[in-house]
Write a protein that holds these residues in place. Structure first.
Motif, PDB file in Angstrom:
ATOM      1  N   ALA A 193       4.667   4.541 -10.459  1.00 55.33           N
ATOM      2  CA  ALA A 193       5.981   4.362  -9.834  1.00 55.33           C
ATOM      3  C   ALA A 193       6.497   5.602  -9.128  1.00 55.33           C
ATOM      4  O   ALA A 193       7.637   5.650  -8.701  1.00 55.33           O
ATOM      5  N   CYS A 227       5.626   6.588  -6.199  1.00 53.98           N
ATOM      6  CA  CYS A 227       5.880   6.221  -4.807  1.00 53.98           C
ATOM      7  C   CYS A 227       7.156   5.410  -4.700  1.00 53.98           C
ATOM      8  O   CYS A 227       7.931   5.575  -3.758  1.00 53.98           O
ATOM      9  N   SER A 263       3.479   0.878  -3.769  1.00 55.66           N
ATOM     10  CA  SER A 263       2.353   0.527  -4.631  1.00 55.66           C
ATOM     11  C   SER A 263       1.912  -0.905  -4.351  1.00 55.66           C
ATOM     12  O   SER A 263       0.724  -1.192  -4.153  1.00 55.66           O
ATOM     13  N   CYS A 281       1.454  10.314  -4.468  1.00 56.46           N
ATOM     14  CA  CYS A 281       0.528   9.447  -5.212  1.00 56.46           C
ATOM     15  C   CYS A 281      -0.547  10.233  -5.958  1.00 56.46           C
ATOM     16  O   CYS A 281      -1.380  10.898  -5.347  1.00 56.46           O
ATOM     17  N   ILE A 297      -4.160   7.685  -3.067  1.00 55.94           N
ATOM     18  CA  ILE A 297      -4.288   6.513  -2.201  1.00 55.94           C
ATOM     19  C   ILE A 297      -3.628   6.836  -0.856  1.00 55.94           C
ATOM     20  O   ILE A 297      -2.492   7.288  -0.822  1.00 55.94           O
TER      21      ILE A 297
END
Ligand code: SF4
Ligand code: SF4
Lengths: 358, 443
Positions: B373, B375, B386, B419, B423
């Motif tokens: 969480a 992001c 996400s 992140c 990612i």
């Protein structure tokens, strides 16, 4: 310099990146668990050490082997299996037969993590699944407690530790062992109960003193007794911003308030809220298990709902359920509803006035 | 000014790396030639007015605006038109440009321009004068300034927001402008208020720049509706939507413009140039660029004629072999440059020569999303990166756009920055948007 031959790397923005990656976070969780594990070993002796070590090795091996079988690069370097293993070990009684501890690790990682697709895809906390499985499959082994600070705990294993797989545990041996050890200190009479079960199952409810609960001088699972230490380790993770303190706070607050309400109605039958907080695995669960990122909600409102939900369910199970301890099942239930909580607590997107259809 | 610094919710705190903040702006030597791209702004390209071999004077208009959303170009140096043709632009495509060779004997101090009495101009005439000056947003977006000054019919701008946040790491051009050209900023703010008919002007500065704040406070006269506000240092504080929320508590509607909520937002450097150029009737021919990063030995803020090649700028700033990536703009939203022969454009606020240790690893291991969480807590638009990331990896681009507000993402980079699973979220979102655009175009 000769800028003609400069090789330029192309990539898309952003070109900066925060330092922490997944292994760093998991490693810090391991670091925060180690003091708790050390205290477990100090208070319950070498058996506790072997239980924690066994479950950890079992979790890591399960994860590694499943990667080998799936012909993937091994994922054990992200430290998450180590976290699962230590947490599982810390939720088991100190005299848990080692083969049972290992089985719990294999089951937890195998069924709750690998089958779902590995880290990030599991909907339940693997350590809890392993623990719940053991609770159902081996109810006796998983509720056989030993007193803390027994003399001789560093030189002698608890007799049940080395039970041969699939053989019945030698309960008498365990009791003899405890009695002999206790005799040297002049204490006699060992009820074999944790503070929670003493309250729940004794003819007249007995309440352990909150001070002893807080300092960890009580029987219980290896890692859940020393509330003060767990809180300290949790604070470290909160400081490193690697743990969502809102979940912990929501859970403790709701458990405190609800059990406080019961206590006010009948002070003889119900334990006071401080006892509720510091007994059993509530503090440990709230710090290390409910806060598992993968299985908890992601929205800022959702984490409060989730924490409060688990706290309430814990108290309800403890007071009305057949089991003295409710934290584990409460968290598993919380895991199960967390997608729903996520969905109903989605924040309003900037600049969107209409409610989202979702 | 309020005591507490205001801000917007969410966002991130990247390391600031503002190494070049302390040194005064310097002028770079004259480049032997400049390449004036005809499209350095958002909108239609300009149309060339000169031919090969023609003599041009510094400041002379060499290309006219190609429509309303377009601006003219002026000669950055005195010299001879070498060619009018295609060259590499910062996006890596070939684009039309005018190449001017410097006349070694000419006096480059002299600039063409017709002084005008700006106080006598009507708002409409002011807007035209801004377009004639070739003004675009100097913060990086390069949107024609006169378009922002003339809100669409039926919309009224009541507040002009002046953006002095400069929330991107490394960049310090706006900071230097606020220290060195503060009277021009105030003059530009006045003009912007007059052109838009706004009631007031709010100048917003992050609280990591107390000197700039003080300089501006001292320069703003008391009897004018210009206020100065200090904002929390946080990225992306300088984004229009975040500013509007932090300062005025107004949300720009999804898919809309700041003018929908009565706001027009200008960068301090843009206004300074406006305040400087308009009275003299000159065009935009040079700008201040932050040249920084571990790959240059003489980082600093340089005044550079537009169209100077990146190579020329970087060599003068002492680029070393350690340089691994050249970024046009800031490290959070800027683009990497494929070649050193690209000319500097109006929107180039920074030129960063970064070394390997300074940028994110290109081949870092990508872990699955662990649903941490981070992001979600970083996204200033309150999206769920996400979830968008998971959908992108399953190529469910339509549902990203329809039910998860993909198009509200303005690619600020906060989500990718935080992140822990490495990612490349923003990259996935760009791809998704491009696919969606193509699909809806072919429908
Ligand atoms: S890049 Fe888009 S999704 Fe990511 S934080 Fe910025 S606005 Fe949100
Ligand atoms: S920051 Fe990365 S790992 Fe964490 S929830 Fe977002 S996408 Fe998943």
């Amino acid at each position: 310099m000769n800028s003609e031959n400069q090789i330029l790397r192309l990539s898309t923005s952003p070109h900066l990146k925060a330092n922490e990656d997944v292994p760093a976070i998991m490693f810090n969780v391991v670091m925060a668990l180690i003091p708790v594990a050390l205290f477990a070993i100090v208070s319950f002796g070498i058996s506790a050490f072997f239980v924690i070590a066994t479950s950890t090795v079992a979790c890591v091996l399960t994860e590694h082997l499943s990667c080998v079988i799936a012909k993937k690069t091994t994922s054990i370097r992200d430290w998450s299996a180590v976290v699962t293993g230590i947490i599982l070990g810390l939720t088991l009684p100190p005299g848990t037969p080692l083969w049972i501890a290992a089985l719990g690790g294999v089951f937890g990682v195998g069924m709750a993590k690998v089958l779902f697709g590995g880290i990030g895809c599991n909907c339940f906390n693997p350590a809890l699944v392993g623990r719940a499985f053991l609770q159902i499959a081996f109810p006796v082994a998983i509720t056989t407690w030993t007193p803390s600070m027994l003399p001789g705990r560093f030189t002698h294993l608890i007799p049940s530790t080395l039970t041969t797989p699939f053989m019945k545990m030698n309960l008498e041996g365990v009791n003899n062992y405890i009695d002999t050890a206790l005799a040297t200190t002049g204490v006699d009479g060992w009820s074999g109960a944790t503070p929670l079960s003493m309250w729940k199952f004794a003819d007249t409810p007995q309440f352990e003193s909150s001070v002893r609960l807080f300092t960890g001088m009580v029987p219980g699972s290896t890692g859940e007794t020393a509330s003060w230490l767990i809180i300290l380790c949790g604070l470290y993770l909160i400081w490193r911003k690697m743990m969502n303190w809102r979940i912990t706070a929501g859970m403790l607050l709701s458990a405190f308030l609800l059990s406080g309400a019961f206590w006010l109605t009948d002070r003889a039958a119900y334990p006071d809220p401080v006892f509720m907080l510091f007994s059993g695995g509530l503090i440990f669960g709230a710090t290390f298990m409910a806060t598992d990122m993968v299985a908890s909600p992601m929205t800022s409102a959702g984490v409060w709902v989730y924490g409060a939900f688990i706290g309430i369910v814990t108290v309800v199970i403890r007071i009305f359920g057949a089991l003295p301890e409710g934290v584990m099942f409460a968290i598993l239930l919380g895991n199960a509803v967390s997608p729903l909580i996520n969905q109903i607590t989605q924040p309003r997107v900037y600049g969107i006035t209409r409610k989202r259809k979702a | 000014m309020r005591k507490m610094a205001s801000t917007f919710p969410h966002g991130i705190h990247p390391t600031e790396c503002k190494h070049t903040a302390g040194a005064a702006t310097k002028r770079l030597p004259w480049p032997p030639e400049v390449t004036v791209l005809l499209s350095q702004h958002i909108g239609a390209p300009a149309k060339a007015l000169v031919k090969k071999g023609q003599q041009v004077k510094r400041g002379e208009m060499v290309a006219e605006a190609g429509g309303f959303v377009s601006v003219p170009m002026h000669a950055p140096i005195t010299g001879k038109v070498k060619s009018v043709g295609l060259t590499l632009n910062p996006r890596g495509d070939m684009a039309s440009a005018i190449i001017i060779e410097r006349d070694a004997d000419a006096d480059q101090e002299e600039i063409v321009g017709d002084a005008q009495a700006i106080d006598d101009l009507s708002p409409e005439e002011l807007v035209q004068a801004v377009q004639r000056a070739g003004m675009v947003g100097l913060g990086g977006a390069a949107f024609p300034t006169h378009v922002k000054l003339s809100p669409p019919k039926g919309k009224r701008v009541d507040t002009v927001v002046v953006n002095g946040c400069e929330c991107e790491p490394y960049l310090t051009t706006d900071y230097r402008v606020m220290l060195e050209e503060v009277t021009w900023i105030v003059e530009g703010a006045r003009l912007a208020r007059r052109a838009t008919g706004a009631d007031e002007v709010v100048i917003a500065i992050e609280n990591n720049k107390p000197e700039a704040l003080e300089a501006i406070m001292n320069a703003v006269p008391n009897n004018e509706p210009i206020s100065v506000r200090s904002l929390t240092t946080k990225y992306p504080q300088g984004a229009e939507k975040m500013l509007s929320r932090a300062l005025l508590n107004r949300d720009v509607p999804s898919g809309g413009l700041p003018s929908d909520v009565g706001v027009a937002c200008f960068n301090v450097a843009t206004l300074a140039k406006m305040g400087q150029l308009l009275p003299k009737g000159q065009g935009l021919i040079e700008r201040i660029v932050t040249v920084s990063g571990g790959g240059v030995s003489r980082p600093g803020n340089y005044i550079v004629p537009l169209g100077t090649s990146l190579r020329f700028v970087l060599e003068h700033a002492g680029m070393t072999d350690n340089t691994c990536t050249i970024i046009n703009g800031g490290p959070m939203m800027g683009a990497t440059m494929p070649s050193l022969d690209i000319p500097l454009a109006k929107g180039t606020s920074g030129l960063l020569a970064l070394t390997k240790n300074e940028i994110r690893e290109s081949n870092a291991h990508i872990f699955p999303c662990i649903r941490c969480a981070r992001c979600v807590d970083a996204c200033p638009m309150f999206l769920n990166p996400s979830m968008l990331g998971l959908l992108a990896r399953k190529e469910r681009y339509e549902s990203m756009g329809e039910t998860h507000n993909l198009n509200d993402c303005f690619e600020c980079g906060c989500c990718s920055y935080v992140c822990p699973s490495n990612i490349p979220l923003v990259h996935l979102f760009r791809v998704a948007k491009a696919v969606n655009r193509e699909r809806s175009a072919s429908k």
